[in-house]
Enzyme design. Structure first.
Site, PDB file in Angstrom:
ATOM      1  N   HIS A 147      46.692  40.807  41.324  1.00  0.00           N
ATOM      2  CA  HIS A 147      45.617  40.946  40.340  1.00  0.00           C
ATOM      3  C   HIS A 147      44.345  41.498  40.968  1.00  0.00           C
ATOM      4  O   HIS A 147      44.003  41.184  42.088  1.00  0.00           O
ATOM      5  CB  HIS A 147      45.319  39.637  39.623  1.00  0.00           C
ATOM      6  CG  HIS A 147      45.135  38.430  40.482  1.00  0.00           C
ATOM      7  ND1 HIS A 147      44.746  37.221  39.997  1.00  0.00           N
ATOM      8  CD2 HIS A 147      45.295  38.237  41.815  1.00  0.00           C
ATOM      9  CE1 HIS A 147      44.673  36.348  40.971  1.00  0.00           C
ATOM     10  NE2 HIS A 147      45.003  36.929  42.073  1.00  0.00           N
ATOM     11  N   ASN A 148      43.693  42.350  40.197  1.00  0.00           N
ATOM     12  CA  ASN A 148      42.408  42.935  40.577  1.00  0.00           C
ATOM     13  C   ASN A 148      42.473  43.912  41.742  1.00  0.00           C
ATOM     14  O   ASN A 148      41.429  44.291  42.288  1.00  0.00           O
ATOM     15  CB  ASN A 148      41.366  41.844  40.875  1.00  0.00           C
ATOM     16  CG  ASN A 148      41.017  41.033  39.644  1.00  0.00           C
ATOM     17  OD1 ASN A 148      41.752  40.101  39.293  1.00  0.00           O
ATOM     18  ND2 ASN A 148      39.962  41.383  38.961  1.00  0.00           N
TER      19      ASN A 148
END
Lengths: 346, 346, 346
Positions: C247-248
């Site tokens: 994520h991210n």
């Protein structure tokens, strides 16, 4: 506890193995279980004396026991006394699963979408929501479970088993008695690009994948199609979950690739090779027959046959071990060396 | 920006957290966003003074702010001033997602194929093209999204969430509040063979998998069924994408397995263990409670509890670090040593 | 041998490449093949003199030949004599596949479940058992193959190709000309928890994934959605099978992630970066533009642009090589050092 669909008698079980039964041949057995959860219709095994007390409280209807184990206090009325009772037990289980399998009627689900030009031999089973493309040929008694997706021009042999959600791209060839687990992908494009002015231009991948007989491929494994020609998995080779086989790899017969192994493109793997978990191999190299390669090793260049290899880069395993033992002592060596240098300077 | 289906008032949000609201409790909030994309119905947070200028231009309808931050120039008319505003913000988001979830009507798609012998408790949702096999039991309010495939004799608890294309093999047991991401495979055959004259003979895999409560399993992860007995994932354990758990592994409660971790067969993992990304573990070993194992480590033998480990093979992390620092200096040491040898010989 | 749906003449092929044809421009070609399996309607290439004898027995209807190769005994009546014949051959194949693709009629299968609020542009093809959620927008001529599952609020550009069983979670944004292989999962929850009294509390993942133009993502790869904000894959980046992007993460343009690479959360990857197979990267670091990172490396901290890196932890590749060469000599050094110590003591 594994409950079978078909019941067998103790006598039938003994005859499958061509061994002697001590007890009542008409006793009905319907499951295989561990000693601790057995009931009067269970088949169990006792191969190690450390489980003797469990066996003494076990209600199994049939017990496989090692000849060397003392049987005086065993309550089992039916026994098969053989060396390697676990192996014999498993041999029966294997045959029993086949009996169950063969007694299942072959069904083609109404929801299956089968192209009119596809040809299915007798006994093929097709589960719910399966899609089979144009010109496919599927051999006798092969079973495709729910949601299997097979593109055009695929050939699959007889007696294969495809678990749910396995995906076969176009033009792939698969042998007989192949087991394909869920989520596996055979024939996706090889990872080929040519960098032109910093952009990655896709090299079309128009080769195929050819899978031999008696291959088993694990869940969510990926076998990429060749750029040209063929990515090949030889007869009897077993591939575990989440393995990556790159385009144009050729794996010979009876090799074993454990979980999360990755082979880059155009690598040759010999026969009876064993690659332990998470091993990676560079592209365009050869791994010799009967090589054993330890877990997480990184094979950077070709390996001669019959060796044991380990490390990243993988080298002869004993050399790797010596290196590692030395490395453990290195911090101390550094200290000793500095001390020596000081003495020397003084 | 996350748009919620249900609107909440600023007052309601404060009451969910049992904290004080400064501003108008009737303001309507309908989304959670970053400071830079907020609108008058957004909920935002400001936990670090370096985002102060963003907050000063932010039109958020509700701002969570750290007490230590200067609020004089903040345009937000509604504020919740609490320590750890990010965490409080996320606690609200979590509850809000549950509120949205509970307000969704439970639907069973017409295209779902549910065996007549399967039993679904109240509130179960079943998406398009889901297949549920014979004798399955599914607990209340569990949601199965599109294309989920569940074989025969599976038990699933209440309030679970199965994302699309997850696959559950026969006889698997799953607890309550379990989240299963897309493409994951639970219960595929363990990777077990016996070599007989160079051929790999399949050992049938007739055990099961038992997943505890509050487990989350990532996309395309694989949890293999046991040979006999059970592969077990304890309550509260979290497993990331593309993880491989081999047959007969037993993982205790509240452990964390990051992406691409691989466990070979019959390995025990204690509770509150943390295995970082790409860690591999050999089979038949134990990893003690609360062990922390660094990324890409290879666990070759059992690890005592409460340690930090690193490397391949994994050893105590500080020792690994000393070894690596020494190794960096080794090329220089070699030179110095040769020089010394020469002096010595002279 | 790749059989194309559309036939082309030798003259048309030459004109596609703007090169000279020697021979009959009206000869019909319908397949691309290797020299050894060619027929009179095959297109082949000969770029290396070691395949000259194969070419001399080849019945190909059109042969691409390197100018430096002696053509006196080649039976081919039609030849295109160009440098880099393999590349030219592949350029034709690529265009030919597009021609075949464009001549396929766009079909929306009766079994596809498309939400009434979804909007499909002209020419979109939707395979069997595809599910498309509410408010999705799908660009012109994009093809979704069988069993693709697309959740609500997803935007997909034009001319994309989604292979069977690919899964897109809610709210994901995908550019134009993107190729998504089977079993891939975009937008599953990032792996985020906060430990509270030994329990892992889930951090809700409410960000999105944004995929640029001309991206290709391999089979069973996973791209997680952001906690907040966005996980981003830049234009032209190519991702191989079984890759994990946490994520991210933000990956810039034209980078290459080979099979089984894993990126932990919030890591930035520059443009034109090359991560070889099984590389892992820690979270919250930056990998500079045009970095080349060797297979199985573990990137533990940020890497400056334009370097070559290797090892776990990854360091400058030449330094890693020197360390490894020293390490190989370490067992001998240990012996020599002990000998020296003994002499010294005496």
């Amino acid at each position: 506890m594994k409950q079978f669909s078909n019941k067998l008698t103790a006598g039938k079980i003994a005859s499958l193995l061509k061994v002697q039964l001590e007890g009542n041949p008409d006793s009905i057995i319907n499951n295989a279980s561990e000693l601790t959860e057995a009931n009067s219709q269970s088949m169990c095994f006792l191969g190690n004396a450390k489980y003797l007390s469990a066996a003494q409280e076990c209600k199994a209807g049939l017990l496989f026991v090692d000849p060397d184990i003392d049987k005086t206090n065993l309550p089992a009325t039916n026994m098969i006394i053989v060396p390697q009772p676990y192996m014999m037990f498993m041999l029966v289980v294997r045959q029993w699963l086949q009996i169950d399998n063969q007694s299942q009627p072959s069904v083609i689900a109404d929801t299956a979408k089968i192209a009119s030009s596809a040809h299915l031999e007798a006994g093929v089973s097709v589960g719910e929501y399966v899609v089979i493309g144009e010109n496919c040929r599927i051999g006798a008694d092969t079973r495709l479970m729910n949601h299997v997706s097979i593109a055009n021009d695929v050939e699959i042999g007889a007696n294969c088993l495809f678990y749910p959600h396995s995906v076969i791209y176009q033009e792939i060839q698969i042998g007989n008695r192949v087991i394909i687990h869920a989520g596996e992908v055979i024939g996706a494009d090889g990872f080929g690009y040519i960098a032109v002015n910093g952009k990655q231009e896709k090299v079309p991948q128009i080769g195929i994948v050819c899978i031999g007989d008696d291959v088993e491929i694990g869940a969510n494994a990926c076998i990429d199609r060749a750029t040209l020609a063929v990515t090949k998995i030889g007869n009897g080779t077993k591939i575990d979950n989440l393995v990556q086989v790159g385009h144009n790899c050729v794996i010979a017969n009876d090799s074993v690739l454990c979980a999360q192994v990755g082979l880059a493109g155009s690598t040759n793997v010999g026969s009876q090779v064993y690659l332990a978990g998470q091993v990676g191999a560079a592209g365009h190299i050869s791994i010799g027959d009967r090589s054993l390669v330890g877990a997480q090793s990184g094979i950077a260049s070709s390996l001669p046959a019959d060796g044991k290899y380990f490390g990243s880069p993988a080298i002869e395993a004993m050399q790797e071990k010596r290196m590692w033992i030395s490395l453990k002592k290195l911090p101390q060596l550094m200290k000793d060396f500095r001390k020596l240098l000081k003495q020397h300077e003084v």
